[in-house]
Write an enzyme that holds these catalytic residues in place. Structure first.
Site, PDB file in Angstrom:
ATOM      1  N   HIS A  82       0.844  -1.192   0.000  1.00  0.00           N
ATOM      2  CA  HIS A  82       0.000   0.000   0.000  1.00  0.00           C
ATOM      3  C   HIS A  82       0.877   1.237   0.000  1.00  0.00           C
ATOM      4  CE1 HIS A  82      -4.157   1.447   0.475  1.00  0.00           C
ATOM      5  NE2 HIS A  82      -3.570   2.535   0.928  1.00  0.00           N
ATOM      6  N   ARG A 168     -13.436  12.304   3.689  1.00  0.00           N
ATOM      7  CA  ARG A 168     -12.197  13.055   3.970  1.00  0.00           C
ATOM      8  C   ARG A 168     -11.716  13.783   2.724  1.00  0.00           C
ATOM      9  NH1 ARG A 168      -8.417   8.685   5.347  1.00  0.00           N
ATOM     10  NH2 ARG A 168      -6.839  10.295   5.399  1.00  0.00           N
TER      11      ARG A 168
HETATM   12  N1  URA Z   1      -4.289   5.824   1.405  1.00  0.00           N
HETATM   13  C1  URA Z   1      -5.346   5.341   2.115  1.00  0.00           C
HETATM   14  O1  URA Z   1      -5.796   4.230   1.883  1.00  0.00           O
HETATM   15  N2  URA Z   1      -5.875   6.116   3.062  1.00  0.00           N
HETATM   16  C2  URA Z   1      -5.402   7.332   3.342  1.00  0.00           C
HETATM   17  O2  URA Z   1      -5.928   7.949   4.221  1.00  0.00           O
HETATM   18  C3  URA Z   1      -4.301   7.825   2.616  1.00  0.00           C
HETATM   19  C4  URA Z   1      -3.758   7.047   1.646  1.00  0.00           C
END
Ligand code: URA
Length: 440
Positions: A82, A168
């Site tokens: 990720h 967000r």
């Molecule tokens: N990647 C995510 O999955 N969440 C975040 O808040 C920022 C980057």
């Protein structure tokens, strides 16, 4: 409990209990707490922060908001990756096929663009027909049959993050350490991986602007993962200038394909090899960092012999995408207006500001200002210079791909400010600043 009391408690700097956090997350997931209250809560967390215990509670509440996948019937030991989000970050598109071609199965759920940063799912949607929404069953079936799957988060997996992430993005609450850590780690824990490689971006085009902040984010995520029994590696990588050259959805897919075919920008190739090598080693449950170079060489061979590219074709085909666009990337969506921005004078490139490039790309329509906004897959910016390059007046610094003359003019105005020059040769930017490992 009442949502207002929990919002007010955080607004005033209080520490929320495990029960309060769980109650809020569950209520928002079930729609009994509306967007406007969740937005206020997020802003309070953004401004007041969270203790390590609150961050862990938020992560677990989000991970438990839906199903937890058990990949063990199809992948005995699953490895995931990720990125915390950057500009021109098309690493997953290159790395996943390479790692799968090396015999390490990969089953990844990715996100859409968030704030100024791009998202893998938006990029993949520029390939006609590519299905980003798969059911849990389809997800498992595909990794069983092909050793690779790359799709959006399924609705049943960490649904709280799916909702909070989108909220967000449009409420100015993205760059918050506890919100980023819990968002990423809740998905990773729910998605069932045994080992996780985190690419924590740092610099102007990242949510973490300074190395120490990024190290803290990496430390928190490694701690959450290790505490949950996962093997973790977190790399801190530079995001002061865009990664590779292309920024914008179809342009990035094209660049990822070039890289899998042995071309592409040198910084992107190296980045993908390093991240991929960590994934391969974790997937094979190898410990220590001594043999990283061997894994890098193995993945480089898979670029040279076409194994990675073939795996990407297989992935696109398996998810219903038009493989002719992979074979001939000219068939990917293309913008009507293409314009170079030339250097005004001779000099060395001292900075190519990733955030400004991202803003120009958003102006062109490659990202979203509101949750429901459509994006234009064809538009974006190709960066034609890297920090340390020597340029002559008239050399192209950027190429803009636009579908609207007014937006092109706005992007041009931004990009004219994006490059700084120096007379002497500047220090090149490091690719990576540090690597953190779990102590399991
Ligand atoms: N990647 C995510 O999955 N969440 C975040 O808040 C920022 C980057």
């Amino acid at each position: 409990m009442r949502a207002t009391e929990i919002i007010e408690k955080k607004r005033d700097g209080g520490e929320l209990t495990t029960e309060e956090i769980r109650w809020f997350v569950e209520g928002y997931t079930r729609d009994s707490i509306p967007d406007y209250q969740a937005a206020a809560w997020l802003m309070a967390i953004f401004l007041r922060g969270m203790s390590p215990r609150e961050t862990l509670d938020l992560t677990l509440a989000m991970a438990d908001s839906g199903d937890r996948l058990d990949l063990s019937p199809v992948i005995p030991y699953a490895v995931d990756k990720h990125s915390t989000g950057g500009v021109g970050d098309k690493v997953s598109l290159v790395v996943l096929p390479l790692v799968a071609a090396a015999g390490v199965p990969v089953a990844k759920m990715s996100g859409r663009g968030l704030g100024f940063s791009g998202g893998t799912i938006d990029k993949l949607e520029s390939i006609a027909g590519y299905r980003v929404e798969l059911s849990d069953e389809e997800f498992m079936q595909q990794v069983r049959d092909h050793g690779i799957v790359l799709c959006g988060q399924t609705k049943s997996l960490a649904p709280a993050d799916g909702k909070l992430y989108a909220l967000r993005d449009v409420t100015g609450t993205v760059p918050s350490l506890p919100l980023i850590a819990s968002s990423i780690m809740s998905k990773k824990l729910a998605a069932g991986a045994n080992a996780i490689v985190l690419d924590v971006k740092v610099g102007s085009g990242a949510f973490m602007k300074h190395v120490e902040e990024a190290r803290e984010l990496a430390r928190i995520m490694v701690e959450i993962g290790s505490g949950a029994g996962r093997e973790m590696v977190a790399l801190l990588s530079d995001m002061n200038q865009p990664l590779g050259c292309a920024v914008g959805n179809a342009l990035e897919v094209r660049e990822a394909i070039e890289t899998l075919r042995g071309g592409g920008p040198a910084d992107l190739r190296r980045h993908c090899l390093v991240i991929g090598a960590h994934m391969v080693r974790l997937g094979r449950q190898e410990t220590g960092s001594g043999a990283l170079d061997e894994a890098i060489a193995e993945l480089a061979d898979l670029i040279d012999n076409g194994g990675g590219f073939e795996k990407f074709r297989e992935l696109v085909n398996a998810q219903g995408g038009d493989v002719s666009m992979v074979d001939d990337p000219q068939r990917l969506p293309r913008a009507r207006l293409v314009e170079d921005i030339p250097a005004g004078a001779d000099g060395f490139v001292a900075a190519v500001d990733a955030l400004t490039v991202a803003k120009a790309t958003l102006e062109l329509g490659a990202g979203r200002a509101r949750k429901s906004d459509p994006i234009d897959p064809a538009v974006g910016v190709v960066v034609r210079c890297k920090v340390g390059d020597q340029v002559r007046a008239g050399d192209p610094l950027f190429t803009i791909h636009a579908n609207d003359g007014a937006k092109l003019a706005q992007a041009r105005a931004l990009l004219e400010q994006a490059v700084q020059f120096s007379e002497g040769e500047p220090q090149p930017l490091p690719a990576f600043y540090d690597t953190l490992y779990s102590e399991n």
